[in-house]
Design an enzyme around this catalytic site. Structure first.
Site, PDB file in Angstrom:
ATOM      1  N   CYS A 243      -1.861   1.352  -4.167  1.00 18.79           N
ATOM      2  CA  CYS A 243      -0.571   2.015  -4.416  1.00 18.79           C
ATOM      3  C   CYS A 243      -0.483   2.551  -5.833  1.00 18.79           C
ATOM      4  O   CYS A 243       0.485   3.206  -6.197  1.00 18.79           O
ATOM      5  CB  CYS A 243       0.609   1.103  -4.091  1.00 18.79           C
ATOM      6  SG  CYS A 243       0.905  -0.212  -5.268  1.00 18.79           S
TER       7      CYS A 243
ATOM      8  N   CYS B  22       0.868  -1.180   0.000  1.00 11.39           N
ATOM      9  CA  CYS B  22       0.000   0.000   0.000  1.00 11.39           C
ATOM     10  C   CYS B  22       0.903   1.228   0.000  1.00 11.39           C
ATOM     11  O   CYS B  22       2.124   1.089  -0.043  1.00 11.39           O
ATOM     12  CB  CYS B  22      -0.990  -0.013   1.169  1.00 11.39           C
ATOM     13  SG  CYS B  22      -0.277   0.136   2.806  1.00 11.39           S
TER      14      CYS B  22
ATOM     15  N   CYS C 223       3.256   0.605  -8.196  1.00 14.17           N
ATOM     16  CA  CYS C 223       3.493  -0.823  -8.031  1.00 14.17           C
ATOM     17  C   CYS C 223       4.107  -1.399  -9.303  1.00 14.17           C
ATOM     18  O   CYS C 223       3.483  -1.352 -10.365  1.00 14.17           O
ATOM     19  CB  CYS C 223       2.195  -1.554  -7.718  1.00 14.17           C
ATOM     20  SG  CYS C 223       1.536  -1.120  -6.111  1.00 14.17           S
TER      21      CYS C 223
END
Length: 130
Positions: free
Chosen positions: A78, A4, A82
């Site tokens: 995120c 996250c 990511c």
């Protein structure tokens, strides 16, 4: 691997549950695209209510190496930060962000994370530890 933004709430709770419920049968990682300075105190309190202590955990920065070393990458908001690697299994869990919330607001997020972690364990054929 749980990812996250701040690696201070959702991903830390998910990692705590998976570590606890798998009783060491699963190697667990968590990280954030912009890690916070400390774990969210409300997340810590909510997990302590479940008998899981995440106080010693520290937010970690997301690295390509950690993603490459993981079989499953579960993102929790995120976004584009990511990294994507072919051959990895990716899931995106839409969960409210507990940042700035009190423990009463964090409990439902925690409970949903537990439900999803238990579903992963069932899918993998691992009986949850109590």
């Amino acid at each position: 691997m749980f990812v996250c933004v701040h690696n201070a709430g959702r991903s830390q709770m998910a990692a705590g549950y998976l570590r606890h419920l798998s009783a060491g049968a699963v190697e667990v990682r968590s990280a954030g695209s912009m890690p916070a300075d400390e774990i969210n105190p409300a997340a810590v309190e909510a997990m302590l209510e479940e008998g899981i202590d995440i106080r010693a955990e520290k937010p970690k920065v997301l690295t390509a190496e950690a993603v490459q070393a993981s079989d499953v990458v579960i993102t929790m908001g995120c976004g584009d930060a990511c990294p994507y690697y072919p051959g990895k299994r990716y899931e995106d869990w839409k969960l409210d962000d507990p940042a700035g919330q009190g423990v009463d607001a964090v409990r439902p997020i925690r409970d949903e994370i537990r439900r999803r972690v238990e579903a992963l364990l069932a899918e993998w054929g691992i009986a949850p530890a109590s």
